[in-house]
Scaffold this motif. Sequence first.
Motif, PDB file in Angstrom:
ATOM      1  N   LYS A 113     -16.535   5.904 -38.719  1.00 26.48           N
ATOM      2  CA  LYS A 113     -17.670   6.201 -37.607  1.00 26.48           C
ATOM      3  C   LYS A 113     -16.678   6.240 -36.352  1.00 26.48           C
ATOM      4  N   ALA A 114     -17.273   7.111 -35.680  1.00 26.89           N
ATOM      5  CA  ALA A 114     -16.579   7.462 -34.353  1.00 26.89           C
ATOM      6  C   ALA A 114     -17.120   6.360 -33.381  1.00 26.89           C
ATOM      7  N   LYS A 115     -16.133   6.054 -32.410  1.00 23.87           N
ATOM      8  CA  LYS A 115     -16.397   5.121 -31.488  1.00 23.87           C
ATOM      9  C   LYS A 115     -16.754   5.780 -30.311  1.00 23.87           C
ATOM     10  N   MET A 116     -17.697   5.187 -29.543  1.00 23.82           N
ATOM     11  CA  MET A 116     -18.438   5.783 -28.097  1.00 23.82           C
ATOM     12  C   MET A 116     -17.332   5.083 -27.284  1.00 23.82           C
ATOM     13  N   LEU A 117     -17.266   5.770 -26.053  1.00 18.30           N
ATOM     14  CA  LEU A 117     -16.456   5.491 -24.991  1.00 18.30           C
ATOM     15  C   LEU A 117     -17.417   4.274 -24.370  1.00 18.30           C
ATOM     16  N   LYS A 118     -16.612   3.315 -23.651  1.00 19.26           N
ATOM     17  CA  LYS A 118     -17.255   2.281 -23.189  1.00 19.26           C
ATOM     18  C   LYS A 118     -18.808   2.364 -22.307  1.00 19.26           C
ATOM     19  N   LYS A 119     -19.799   1.650 -22.589  1.00 18.81           N
ATOM     20  CA  LYS A 119     -20.936   1.803 -21.790  1.00 18.81           C
ATOM     21  C   LYS A 119     -20.655   1.827 -20.371  1.00 18.81           C
ATOM     22  N   GLY A 120     -21.143   2.390 -19.787  1.00 18.46           N
ATOM     23  CA  GLY A 120     -21.122   2.250 -18.058  1.00 18.46           C
ATOM     24  C   GLY A 120     -19.610   3.127 -17.699  1.00 18.46           C
ATOM     25  N   ALA A 121     -19.129   3.783 -18.702  1.00 19.66           N
ATOM     26  CA  ALA A 121     -17.974   4.815 -18.219  1.00 19.66           C
ATOM     27  C   ALA A 121     -18.364   5.649 -17.273  1.00 19.66           C
ATOM     28  N   PRO A 122     -17.384   5.981 -16.429  1.00 20.71           N
ATOM     29  CA  PRO A 122     -17.609   7.090 -15.345  1.00 20.71           C
ATOM     30  C   PRO A 122     -17.688   8.304 -16.126  1.00 20.71           C
ATOM     31  N   PRO A 123     -18.584   9.273 -15.371  1.00 22.86           N
ATOM     32  CA  PRO A 123     -18.967  10.520 -16.012  1.00 22.86           C
ATOM     33  C   PRO A 123     -17.993  11.506 -16.124  1.00 22.86           C
ATOM     34  N   VAL A 124     -16.691  11.389 -16.568  1.00 23.80           N
ATOM     35  CA  VAL A 124     -15.620  12.089 -16.554  1.00 23.80           C
ATOM     36  C   VAL A 124     -15.849  13.572 -16.941  1.00 23.80           C
ATOM     37  N   LEU A 125     -16.613  13.898 -18.017  1.00 18.88           N
ATOM     38  CA  LEU A 125     -16.874  15.205 -18.598  1.00 18.88           C
ATOM     39  C   LEU A 125     -17.929  16.053 -17.831  1.00 18.88           C
ATOM     40  N   SER A 126     -18.771  15.295 -17.163  1.00 16.04           N
ATOM     41  CA  SER A 126     -19.680  16.149 -16.306  1.00 16.04           C
ATOM     42  C   SER A 126     -18.919  16.435 -14.969  1.00 16.04           C
ATOM     43  N   SER A 159      -9.204   9.476 -10.277  1.00 17.53           N
ATOM     44  CA  SER A 159     -10.333   8.692  -9.365  1.00 17.53           C
ATOM     45  C   SER A 159     -11.548   9.808  -8.900  1.00 17.53           C
ATOM     46  N   ASN A 160     -11.115  11.053  -8.679  1.00 17.88           N
ATOM     47  CA  ASN A 160     -11.914  12.468  -8.244  1.00 17.88           C
ATOM     48  C   ASN A 160     -12.719  12.336  -9.622  1.00 17.88           C
ATOM     49  N   LEU A 161     -12.249  12.263 -10.922  1.00 18.08           N
ATOM     50  CA  LEU A 161     -13.031  12.649 -12.036  1.00 18.08           C
ATOM     51  C   LEU A 161     -14.038  11.592 -12.253  1.00 18.08           C
ATOM     52  N   GLN A 162     -13.691  10.262 -12.035  1.00 15.20           N
ATOM     53  CA  GLN A 162     -14.624   9.314 -12.182  1.00 15.20           C
ATOM     54  C   GLN A 162     -15.491   9.252 -11.411  1.00 15.20           C
ATOM     55  N   LYS A 163     -15.516   9.914 -10.048  1.00 14.56           N
ATOM     56  CA  LYS A 163     -16.532   9.647  -9.289  1.00 14.56           C
ATOM     57  C   LYS A 163     -18.054   9.819  -9.755  1.00 14.56           C
ATOM     58  N   SER A 164     -18.795   8.796  -9.455  1.00 15.84           N
ATOM     59  CA  SER A 164     -20.133   9.210  -9.834  1.00 15.84           C
ATOM     60  C   SER A 164     -21.115   9.728  -8.722  1.00 15.84           C
ATOM     61  N   THR A 176      -3.754   7.683 -29.157  1.00 18.26           N
ATOM     62  CA  THR A 176      -3.441   7.266 -28.057  1.00 18.26           C
ATOM     63  C   THR A 176      -4.634   6.695 -26.998  1.00 18.26           C
ATOM     64  N   LYS A 177      -5.857   7.152 -27.711  1.00 18.40           N
ATOM     65  CA  LYS A 177      -7.265   6.922 -27.232  1.00 18.40           C
ATOM     66  C   LYS A 177      -7.049   7.382 -25.482  1.00 18.40           C
ATOM     67  N   ILE A 178      -6.633   8.694 -25.263  1.00 16.12           N
ATOM     68  CA  ILE A 178      -6.417   9.181 -24.055  1.00 16.12           C
ATOM     69  C   ILE A 178      -7.778   9.166 -23.267  1.00 16.12           C
ATOM     70  N   LEU A 179      -8.853   9.548 -23.952  1.00 17.71           N
ATOM     71  CA  LEU A 179     -10.246   9.657 -23.280  1.00 17.71           C
ATOM     72  C   LEU A 179     -10.604   8.288 -22.954  1.00 17.71           C
ATOM     73  N   SER A 180     -10.420   7.117 -23.486  1.00 22.50           N
ATOM     74  CA  SER A 180     -10.672   5.828 -23.182  1.00 22.50           C
ATOM     75  C   SER A 180      -9.796   5.691 -21.898  1.00 22.50           C
ATOM     76  N   ILE A 181      -8.710   5.930 -21.998  1.00 18.78           N
ATOM     77  CA  ILE A 181      -7.665   5.714 -20.832  1.00 18.78           C
ATOM     78  C   ILE A 181      -8.207   6.590 -19.613  1.00 18.78           C
ATOM     79  N   ILE A 182      -8.650   7.710 -19.712  1.00 14.57           N
ATOM     80  CA  ILE A 182      -9.303   8.597 -18.586  1.00 14.57           C
ATOM     81  C   ILE A 182     -10.381   8.092 -18.032  1.00 14.57           C
TER      82      ILE A 182
END
Length: 128
Positions: free
Chosen positions: A1-14, A122-127, A56-62
């Motif tokens: 089962k795939a784990k989701m990123l933390k709830k409330g994680a910044p909108p990195v992909l968008s 920081s720029n990637l994580q800005k909401s 290495t959970k790179i997406l979680s780190i990002i």
Amino acid sequence: KAKMLKKGAPPVLSNIEKMKLLSQVEKSGLLSKLEDAGFNLEKVQKLKLLTTAEKTKILSIISDTETPGKLTAASALLAAAAAGLVLAVPDTDSSLVAAQAAGAAALAIPAAASAFGSSFLSNLQKSG
């Protein structure tokens, strides 16, 4: 089962989409340069880079909002260590000056990379 990123994680992909980061990579010719250097999708597959990224959970780190601060702290520590090395090693002869330069560069380069990474994340994580 795939784990989701933390709830409330910044909108990195968008934010990657908003920054048109993929278009910038395309326009820069970076992918062609990597391919010319022998780095292609086959190499990614052979090196198992995608599997490594998952392990290495790179997406979680990002997506972790604490990562930019940790990178900033690492950058400051490395820069201070570089300065301390220059101050601690006497410059009484050319071999010591060369050692100062080599040691300072070995610390300053990752310090700069950490600072850049912090700013970039920081720029990637800005909401919004």
